[in-house]
Design a protein around this motif. Structure first.
Motif, PDB file in Angstrom:
ATOM      1  N   LEU A 210      44.503  48.990  40.975  1.00 17.66           N
ATOM      2  CA  LEU A 210      45.912  48.769  40.660  1.00 17.66           C
ATOM      3  C   LEU A 210      46.221  47.283  40.565  1.00 17.66           C
ATOM      4  O   LEU A 210      46.867  46.825  39.605  1.00 17.66           O
ATOM      5  CB  LEU A 210      46.794  49.429  41.724  1.00 17.66           C
ATOM      6  CG  LEU A 210      48.311  49.249  41.553  1.00 17.66           C
ATOM      7  CD1 LEU A 210      48.776  49.852  40.240  1.00 17.66           C
ATOM      8  CD2 LEU A 210      49.060  49.873  42.733  1.00 17.66           C
ATOM      9  N   ALA A 211      45.739  46.500  41.547  1.00 19.30           N
ATOM     10  CA  ALA A 211      46.006  45.064  41.547  1.00 19.30           C
ATOM     11  C   ALA A 211      45.340  44.381  40.356  1.00 19.30           C
ATOM     12  O   ALA A 211      45.953  43.531  39.689  1.00 19.30           O
ATOM     13  CB  ALA A 211      45.519  44.457  42.859  1.00 19.30           C
ATOM     14  N   ALA A 212      44.081  44.731  40.080  1.00 15.89           N
ATOM     15  CA  ALA A 212      43.366  44.104  38.969  1.00 15.89           C
ATOM     16  C   ALA A 212      44.011  44.454  37.631  1.00 15.89           C
ATOM     17  O   ALA A 212      44.131  43.598  36.735  1.00 15.89           O
ATOM     18  CB  ALA A 212      41.903  44.534  38.983  1.00 15.89           C
ATOM     19  N   TRP A 213      44.435  45.696  37.482  1.00 13.84           N
ATOM     20  CA  TRP A 213      45.069  46.106  36.230  1.00 13.84           C
ATOM     21  C   TRP A 213      46.398  45.379  36.031  1.00 13.84           C
ATOM     22  O   TRP A 213      46.711  44.947  34.911  1.00 13.84           O
ATOM     23  CB  TRP A 213      45.296  47.618  36.246  1.00 13.84           C
ATOM     24  CG  TRP A 213      45.931  48.120  34.989  1.00 13.84           C
ATOM     25  CD1 TRP A 213      45.316  48.356  33.786  1.00 13.84           C
ATOM     26  CD2 TRP A 213      47.321  48.422  34.796  1.00 13.84           C
ATOM     27  NE1 TRP A 213      46.239  48.796  32.858  1.00 13.84           N
ATOM     28  CE2 TRP A 213      47.473  48.851  33.452  1.00 13.84           C
ATOM     29  CE3 TRP A 213      48.442  48.385  35.625  1.00 13.84           C
ATOM     30  CZ2 TRP A 213      48.702  49.221  32.927  1.00 13.84           C
ATOM     31  CZ3 TRP A 213      49.669  48.759  35.101  1.00 13.84           C
ATOM     32  CH2 TRP A 213      49.792  49.173  33.775  1.00 13.84           C
ATOM     33  N   MET A 214      47.153  45.195  37.105  1.00 11.26           N
ATOM     34  CA  MET A 214      48.439  44.502  36.997  1.00 11.26           C
ATOM     35  C   MET A 214      48.263  43.024  36.635  1.00 11.26           C
ATOM     36  O   MET A 214      49.148  42.425  36.025  1.00 11.26           O
ATOM     37  CB  MET A 214      49.208  44.621  38.317  1.00 11.26           C
ATOM     38  CG  MET A 214      49.709  46.017  38.612  1.00 11.26           C
ATOM     39  SD  MET A 214      50.513  46.144  40.229  1.00 11.26           S
ATOM     40  CE  MET A 214      51.924  45.074  39.998  1.00 11.26           C
ATOM     41  N   MET A 215      47.121  42.440  37.002  1.00 10.08           N
ATOM     42  CA  MET A 215      46.884  41.020  36.707  1.00 10.08           C
ATOM     43  C   MET A 215      45.905  40.815  35.553  1.00 10.08           C
ATOM     44  O   MET A 215      45.449  39.690  35.318  1.00 10.08           O
ATOM     45  CB  MET A 215      46.358  40.321  37.955  1.00 10.08           C
ATOM     46  CG  MET A 215      47.380  40.223  39.068  1.00 10.08           C
ATOM     47  SD  MET A 215      46.737  39.389  40.529  1.00 10.08           S
ATOM     48  CE  MET A 215      45.562  40.612  41.122  1.00 10.08           C
ATOM     49  N   SER A 216      45.596  41.875  34.831  1.00  5.68           N
ATOM     50  CA  SER A 216      44.611  41.757  33.754  1.00  5.68           C
ATOM     51  C   SER A 216      45.089  40.838  32.637  1.00  5.68           C
ATOM     52  O   SER A 216      44.276  40.225  31.942  1.00  5.68           O
ATOM     53  CB  SER A 216      44.293  43.146  33.186  1.00  5.68           C
ATOM     54  OG  SER A 216      45.458  43.769  32.655  1.00  5.68           O
ATOM     55  N   HIS A 217      46.410  40.713  32.453  1.00  6.52           N
ATOM     56  CA  HIS A 217      46.908  39.814  31.402  1.00  6.52           C
ATOM     57  C   HIS A 217      46.568  38.359  31.714  1.00  6.52           C
ATOM     58  O   HIS A 217      46.438  37.537  30.798  1.00  6.52           O
ATOM     59  CB  HIS A 217      48.418  39.983  31.226  1.00  6.52           C
ATOM     60  CG  HIS A 217      49.226  39.665  32.436  1.00  6.52           C
ATOM     61  ND1 HIS A 217      49.264  40.474  33.546  1.00  6.52           N
ATOM     62  CD2 HIS A 217      50.015  38.598  32.727  1.00  6.52           C
ATOM     63  CE1 HIS A 217      50.054  39.934  34.462  1.00  6.52           C
ATOM     64  NE2 HIS A 217      50.514  38.792  33.996  1.00  6.52           N
ATOM     65  N   PRO A 237      47.515  29.613  39.453  1.00  2.00           N
ATOM     66  CA  PRO A 237      47.025  29.482  40.838  1.00  2.00           C
ATOM     67  C   PRO A 237      47.235  30.740  41.670  1.00  2.00           C
ATOM     68  O   PRO A 237      46.320  31.195  42.378  1.00  2.00           O
ATOM     69  CB  PRO A 237      47.834  28.298  41.384  1.00  2.00           C
ATOM     70  CG  PRO A 237      48.215  27.512  40.182  1.00  2.00           C
ATOM     71  CD  PRO A 237      48.443  28.519  39.116  1.00  2.00           C
ATOM     72  N   GLN A 238      48.434  31.323  41.584  1.00  2.00           N
ATOM     73  CA  GLN A 238      48.713  32.531  42.363  1.00  2.00           C
ATOM     74  C   GLN A 238      47.873  33.709  41.889  1.00  2.00           C
ATOM     75  O   GLN A 238      47.353  34.485  42.703  1.00  2.00           O
ATOM     76  CB  GLN A 238      50.202  32.880  42.264  1.00  2.00           C
ATOM     77  CG  GLN A 238      51.129  31.858  42.893  1.00  2.00           C
ATOM     78  CD  GLN A 238      51.528  30.749  41.927  1.00  2.00           C
ATOM     79  OE1 GLN A 238      50.859  30.521  40.918  1.00  2.00           O
ATOM     80  NE2 GLN A 238      52.612  30.054  42.249  1.00  2.00           N
ATOM     81  N   MET A 239      47.712  33.837  40.562  1.00  2.00           N
ATOM     82  CA  MET A 239      46.932  34.957  40.033  1.00  2.00           C
ATOM     83  C   MET A 239      45.453  34.786  40.325  1.00  2.00           C
ATOM     84  O   MET A 239      44.749  35.768  40.609  1.00  2.00           O
ATOM     85  CB  MET A 239      47.176  35.103  38.532  1.00  2.00           C
ATOM     86  CG  MET A 239      48.546  35.681  38.210  1.00  2.00           C
ATOM     87  SD  MET A 239      48.716  36.168  36.492  1.00  2.00           S
ATOM     88  CE  MET A 239      50.182  37.212  36.600  1.00  2.00           C
ATOM     89  N   GLY A 281      42.333  44.766  30.847  1.00  3.69           N
ATOM     90  CA  GLY A 281      42.841  45.933  31.556  1.00  3.69           C
ATOM     91  C   GLY A 281      41.950  47.144  31.356  1.00  3.69           C
ATOM     92  O   GLY A 281      41.552  47.827  32.308  1.00  3.69           O
ATOM     93  N   ARG A 282      41.605  47.416  30.104  1.00  7.27           N
ATOM     94  CA  ARG A 282      40.710  48.538  29.812  1.00  7.27           C
ATOM     95  C   ARG A 282      39.280  48.217  30.214  1.00  7.27           C
ATOM     96  O   ARG A 282      38.544  49.110  30.667  1.00  7.27           O
ATOM     97  CB  ARG A 282      40.770  48.863  28.325  1.00  7.27           C
ATOM     98  CG  ARG A 282      42.079  49.522  27.898  1.00  7.27           C
ATOM     99  CD  ARG A 282      42.096  49.766  26.424  1.00  7.27           C
ATOM    100  NE  ARG A 282      43.370  50.312  25.993  1.00  7.27           N
ATOM    101  CZ  ARG A 282      43.795  50.296  24.741  1.00  7.27           C
ATOM    102  NH1 ARG A 282      43.035  49.742  23.803  1.00  7.27           N
ATOM    103  NH2 ARG A 282      44.961  50.817  24.425  1.00  7.27           N
ATOM    104  N   LEU A 283      38.874  46.947  30.055  1.00  8.46           N
ATOM    105  CA  LEU A 283      37.513  46.577  30.427  1.00  8.46           C
ATOM    106  C   LEU A 283      37.261  46.830  31.908  1.00  8.46           C
ATOM    107  O   LEU A 283      36.196  47.340  32.291  1.00  8.46           O
ATOM    108  CB  LEU A 283      37.269  45.102  30.103  1.00  8.46           C
ATOM    109  CG  LEU A 283      35.919  44.529  30.559  1.00  8.46           C
ATOM    110  CD1 LEU A 283      34.769  45.215  29.826  1.00  8.46           C
ATOM    111  CD2 LEU A 283      35.866  43.020  30.341  1.00  8.46           C
ATOM    112  N   ILE A 284      38.220  46.493  32.755  1.00 11.54           N
ATOM    113  CA  ILE A 284      38.058  46.693  34.200  1.00 11.54           C
ATOM    114  C   ILE A 284      37.895  48.181  34.525  1.00 11.54           C
ATOM    115  O   ILE A 284      37.029  48.578  35.303  1.00 11.54           O
ATOM    116  CB  ILE A 284      39.254  46.085  34.954  1.00 11.54           C
ATOM    117  CG1 ILE A 284      39.183  44.552  34.886  1.00 11.54           C
ATOM    118  CG2 ILE A 284      39.287  46.544  36.404  1.00 11.54           C
ATOM    119  CD1 ILE A 284      40.425  43.864  35.382  1.00 11.54           C
ATOM    120  N   ALA A 285      38.735  49.012  33.899  1.00  5.62           N
ATOM    121  CA  ALA A 285      38.643  50.453  34.144  1.00  5.62           C
ATOM    122  C   ALA A 285      37.318  51.023  33.637  1.00  5.62           C
ATOM    123  O   ALA A 285      36.645  51.801  34.332  1.00  5.62           O
ATOM    124  CB  ALA A 285      39.818  51.165  33.473  1.00  5.62           C
TER     125      ALA A 285
END
Length: 339
Positions: A210-217, A237-239, A281-285
């Protein structure tokens, strides 16, 4: 442009469907392969003892291999996007060396003492591996002075990995009685994965995905260059800090439960990119599914190739993954390009 996007979207959908189908088949095979070779699940239903073996040993082990592979595939995709390096793997921040040192230190300090049984029952080698992995990542962040400079973070991870690996070797040299026990961890094994470990990995995988998908952009922006990502208004920096946390949590959890398993996190994103070009986003999944399929298949092979003996699954993934990467390097060298 629209047709190309639709075509890639369709390929991503069919790849996901194929990997999910393969996961189902491998799950069925996993509960059917034991120390005596292949057993029919339908035959096992008539034997209560055999059914207990399936439900309490084979099924959690197979599911645990799937979840550990998914965590490593996710971490590999995040690492390669974060460092903008196709050779980045989940262990790049020193988590593998930290986990090894944690396990070695726990065995050396408590393995031969009267407190060993109590301490191991309460915390366990799993906890020592996870704590070691997290502390190694924190040390990497401390040496790199944060996450602002990707190259400094990368170099700090390499240094931490080398230094902690040397300390682990020194601990093993001073306490040779723990070498055999450490071998299982360092070569990777899913043999001790139970339902508790599956529940922990499933919870971490859901949160990390969930976290990785939300920050995939942010990873999509970094792929265009740091200056471009900043011009898009992304809080880099935060991402970066959040993505490093996801990477450390996913890797530390997988390593703590199954030991050091090589090449799954490195090869899974490569295999996905060789089939479809898509956003992070899709790559991570898809990399998570690919990693899950790779490790589950390797675990089944490790159990069945020389049954009743069992090969270390980490050795098998290293051989298969190394062979794949050599083939990939040879193919791209022939084309005059890099990985």
């Amino acid at each position: 442009m629209s047709q190309a996007f639709t075509h890639q979207h369709r390929k991503a959908f069919w790849l996901a469907a194929g990997l999910l189908g393969a996961s189902g088949v491998l799950l069925l095979l996993g509960v059917s392969v034991g120390s005596t070779g292949f057993d029919s699940v339908l035959d096992l239903r008539r034997d209560p003892q055999a059914l207990l073996i399936v439900s309490e040993i084979r099924l959690p082990r197979t599911l645990g291999a799937w979840l550990a592979g998914a965590l490593l595939g996710l971490a590999g995709a995040v690492a390669q996007g974060l460092f903008r390096n196709p050779l980045a793997d989940p262990y790049l921040l020193g988590s593998a060396s930290g986990a090894s040192l944690g396990v070695a230190a726990a065995m050396a300090l408590f393995g031969v003492s009267p407190l060993a049984t109590h301490w191991l029952a309460r915390v366990g080698l799993t906890g020592a591996a996870f704590v070691g992995a997290v502390l190694a990542v924190l040390l990497t962040l401390l040496l790199a002075k944060g996450v602002q400079h990707t190259l400094r973070l990368l170099l700090a991870g390499v240094i931490v990995g080398v230094v902690l690996g040397a300390i682990t070797s020194l601990v093993l040299l001073l306490t040779p009685e723990i070498m055999q026990a450490m071998q299982s961890f360092m070569l990777g094994s899913t043999g001790l994965v139970g339902w508790t470990a599956c529940a922990i990995m499933a919870a971490v995988f859901a949160a990390a995905m969930l976290a990785a998908w939300m920050m995939s952009h942010a990873l999509d922006g970094l792929a265009l260059g740091e200056a471009t990502a900043q011009s898009l208004g992304l809080p880099l920096p935060q991402m970066r800090a959040a993505l490093v946390a996801v990477l450390a949590l996913a890797t530390g959890t997988a390593v703590a439960q199954t030991g050091l398993i090589a090449f799954v996190g490195l090869a899974a994103p490569h295999l996905v990119r060789s089939v479809v070009k898509t956003t992070h986003g899709r790559l991570i999944a898809l990399a998570s599914l690919m990693g899950a399929v790779l490790l589950t298949a390797a675990d089944i092979l490790a159990r069945g190739l020389v049954a009743p003996q069992e090969l270390p699954v980490g050795v098998l993934t290293a051989v298969l993954g190394g062979t794949y990467l050599l083939w990939l390097m040879h193919r791209h060298t022939g084309r005059g390009s890099g990985l």
